[in-house]
Design an enzyme around this catalytic site. Structure first.
Site, PDB file in Angstrom:
ATOM      1  N   ASN A  10       0.869  -1.176   0.000  1.00 24.95           N
ATOM      2  CA  ASN A  10       0.000   0.000   0.000  1.00 24.95           C
ATOM      3  C   ASN A  10       0.908   1.229   0.000  1.00 24.95           C
ATOM      4  O   ASN A  10       1.488   1.565   1.027  1.00 24.95           O
ATOM      5  CB  ASN A  10      -0.903  -0.035   1.236  1.00 24.95           C
ATOM      6  CG  ASN A  10      -1.770   1.206   1.351  1.00 24.95           C
ATOM      7  OD1 ASN A  10      -1.799   2.041   0.440  1.00 24.95           O
ATOM      8  ND2 ASN A  10      -2.470   1.332   2.465  1.00 24.95           N
ATOM      9  N   LYS A  12       0.094   4.233  -0.266  1.00 24.00           N
ATOM     10  CA  LYS A  12      -0.560   5.419   0.332  1.00 24.00           C
ATOM     11  C   LYS A  12      -0.323   6.634  -0.583  1.00 24.00           C
ATOM     12  O   LYS A  12      -0.336   6.465  -1.800  1.00 24.00           O
ATOM     13  CB  LYS A  12      -0.087   5.623   1.765  1.00 24.00           C
ATOM     14  CG  LYS A  12      -0.220   4.330   2.585  1.00 24.00           C
ATOM     15  CD  LYS A  12      -0.021   4.506   4.047  1.00 24.00           C
ATOM     16  CE  LYS A  12      -0.169   3.154   4.735  1.00 24.00           C
ATOM     17  NZ  LYS A  12      -0.092   3.246   6.184  1.00 24.00           N
ATOM     18  N   HIS A  95      -9.437   1.159   4.843  1.00 26.46           N
ATOM     19  CA  HIS A  95      -8.166   1.366   5.540  1.00 26.46           C
ATOM     20  C   HIS A  95      -8.386   2.308   6.726  1.00 26.46           C
ATOM     21  O   HIS A  95      -9.198   3.229   6.650  1.00 26.46           O
ATOM     22  CB  HIS A  95      -7.120   1.938   4.580  1.00 26.46           C
ATOM     23  CG  HIS A  95      -5.750   1.915   5.160  1.00 26.46           C
ATOM     24  ND1 HIS A  95      -5.312   2.874   6.051  1.00 26.46           N
ATOM     25  CD2 HIS A  95      -4.735   1.026   5.024  1.00 26.46           C
ATOM     26  CE1 HIS A  95      -4.077   2.566   6.416  1.00 26.46           C
ATOM     27  NE2 HIS A  95      -3.708   1.455   5.810  1.00 26.46           N
ATOM     28  N   GLU A  97      -6.762   4.721   7.785  1.00 26.28           N
ATOM     29  CA  GLU A  97      -6.574   6.155   7.478  1.00 26.28           C
ATOM     30  C   GLU A  97      -7.826   6.739   6.845  1.00 26.28           C
ATOM     31  O   GLU A  97      -8.159   7.905   7.064  1.00 26.28           O
ATOM     32  CB  GLU A  97      -5.334   6.330   6.583  1.00 26.28           C
ATOM     33  CG  GLU A  97      -4.057   6.139   7.394  1.00 26.28           C
ATOM     34  CD  GLU A  97      -2.907   5.500   6.636  1.00 26.28           C
ATOM     35  OE1 GLU A  97      -2.900   5.528   5.393  1.00 26.28           O
ATOM     36  OE2 GLU A  97      -2.009   4.952   7.313  1.00 26.28           O
ATOM     37  N   GLU A 167      -5.277  -4.897  10.414  1.00 27.69           N
ATOM     38  CA  GLU A 167      -4.265  -3.863  10.612  1.00 27.69           C
ATOM     39  C   GLU A 167      -4.550  -3.115  11.910  1.00 27.69           C
ATOM     40  O   GLU A 167      -5.355  -2.169  11.918  1.00 27.69           O
ATOM     41  CB  GLU A 167      -4.300  -2.868   9.447  1.00 27.69           C
ATOM     42  CG  GLU A 167      -4.041  -3.500   8.095  1.00 27.69           C
ATOM     43  CD  GLU A 167      -3.444  -2.506   7.106  1.00 27.69           C
ATOM     44  OE1 GLU A 167      -2.381  -2.819   6.576  1.00 27.69           O
ATOM     45  OE2 GLU A 167      -4.012  -1.435   6.891  1.00 27.69           O
ATOM     46  N   GLY A 173       2.452   2.392  10.716  1.00 30.34           N
ATOM     47  CA  GLY A 173       3.377   3.517  10.583  1.00 30.34           C
ATOM     48  C   GLY A 173       4.091   3.880  11.875  1.00 30.34           C
ATOM     49  O   GLY A 173       4.686   4.955  11.975  1.00 30.34           O
ATOM     50  N   SER A 213       3.574  -2.063  10.280  1.00 31.51           N
ATOM     51  CA  SER A 213       5.028  -2.090  10.522  1.00 31.51           C
ATOM     52  C   SER A 213       5.690  -3.414  10.142  1.00 31.51           C
ATOM     53  O   SER A 213       6.648  -3.844  10.775  1.00 31.51           O
ATOM     54  CB  SER A 213       5.340  -1.720  11.977  1.00 31.51           C
ATOM     55  OG  SER A 213       4.897  -0.391  12.245  1.00 31.51           O
TER      56      SER A 213
HETATM   57  P1  13P Z   1       3.065   0.454   7.661  1.00 31.64           P
HETATM   58  O1  13P Z   1       3.607  -0.810   7.055  1.00 31.64           O
HETATM   59  O2  13P Z   1       3.773   1.686   7.167  1.00 31.64           O
HETATM   60  O3  13P Z   1       2.957   0.367   9.144  1.00 31.64           O
HETATM   61  O4  13P Z   1       1.561   0.623   7.102  1.00 31.64           O
HETATM   62  C1  13P Z   1       0.705  -0.459   7.150  1.00 31.64           C
HETATM   63  C2  13P Z   1      -0.497  -0.135   6.369  1.00 31.64           C
HETATM   64  O5  13P Z   1      -1.242   0.770   6.706  1.00 31.64           O
HETATM   65  C3  13P Z   1      -0.762  -0.925   5.157  1.00 31.64           C
HETATM   66  O6  13P Z   1      -2.032  -0.668   4.649  1.00 31.64           O
END
Ligand code: 13P
Length: 255
Positions: A10, A12, A95, A97, A167, A173, A213
């Protein structure tokens, strides 16, 4: 049939230029990848079609969102049908976010999932709890409620088009990965939920992948858990180590 391991990247809101996007693709195109794993990368929507045109055919492309209406006066949105028409096979929905920064409710995520499978797309459906919810012992309740909305919206056979991404919000993150025991425990709870809420077959067949992560150092151990069927990778999917994560299940050839 065993569940095929799945690794998604992803991106983002990255990268920030077309040149960088091409460089990311070049790394993947040149790499020795485990093609027993299903590989999907998800760039920002402006790069979906050009990326699909240059990436090797074994790697699929996913949108990061879509809307549940087919067309009309919905400024800024892309429909599931438009993605399907453009040859984009996957979409990430729900997601964290999008749930937190853009206030998407589980009902909206469910409507989007319904529209996506109706258009013929496959869905990477994200669920996960906050740190406060985990610490109060509400993890299973939270992910079950997020899934409940989708269970109500789609038919049993539609689950063949869904990959669930667990997740935990506190792991996204943050560099703070769930332990393999924490991931396994929640993945198993999701599978048990699917057994009751949908069917034992759907529970057995649906891939449940972990995100939060994931990196080259922790992916192997997580991949050994019986209910961890792959990963959804954020930050590390933009780095060369993404190749090692894709290859987490690769059996080294004997020399
Ligand atoms: P990270 O791997 O940066 O923690 O993000 C995970 C994520 O949100 C994948 O959709």
């Amino acid at each position: 049939m065993p569940r095929q391991f799945f690794v998604g990247g992803n991106f983002k809101l990255n990268p920030t230029s077309r040149a960088q996007k091409q460089a990311l693709v070049k790394v993947l195109n040149d790499a020795d990848l485990d093609l027993n794993t299903e590989i999907v990368i998800s760039p920002p929507s402006i790069y979906l079609i050009p990326l699909k045109e240059i990436v090797r055919k074994e790697i699929k492309v996913a949108a990061q969102n879509c809307y549940y209406k087919d067309n009309g006066a919905f400024t800024g949105e892309i429909s599931a049908g438009q993605l399907a028409d453009a040859g984009i096979p996957y979409v990430i929905l729900g997601h964290s976010e999008r749930r937190t920064l853009f206030h998407e409710t589980s009902e909206e995520v469910a409507q989007k999932t319904k529209a996506a499978v109706a258009a013929g797309l496959s869905v990477i459906l994200c669920v996960g709890e906050t740190l406060q919810e985990r610490e109060s012992g509400a993890t299973t309740k939270v992910v079950s409620e997020q899934l409940d909305a989708v269970v109500k919206a789609i038919k049993e056979e539609d689950w063949a088009k869904v990959v669930i991404a667990y997740e935990p919000v506190w792991a996204i993150g943050t560099g703070k990965v769930a332990t393999s025991a924490q991931a396994q425990e929640t993945h198993l709870a999701i599978r048990e939920y699917l057994t009751k809420a949908v069917s034992p077959k759907v529970a057995e067949d649906t891939r449940i992948i972990y995100g939060g992560s994931v990196n080259a150092g922790n992916c192997k151990e997580l991949s050994l858990q019986p209910d961890v069927d792959g990963f959804l990778v954020g930050g590390a999917s933009l780095k060369p180590e993404f190749v090692d994560i894709i290859n987490a299940k690769k059996v080294k050839a004997k020399v």
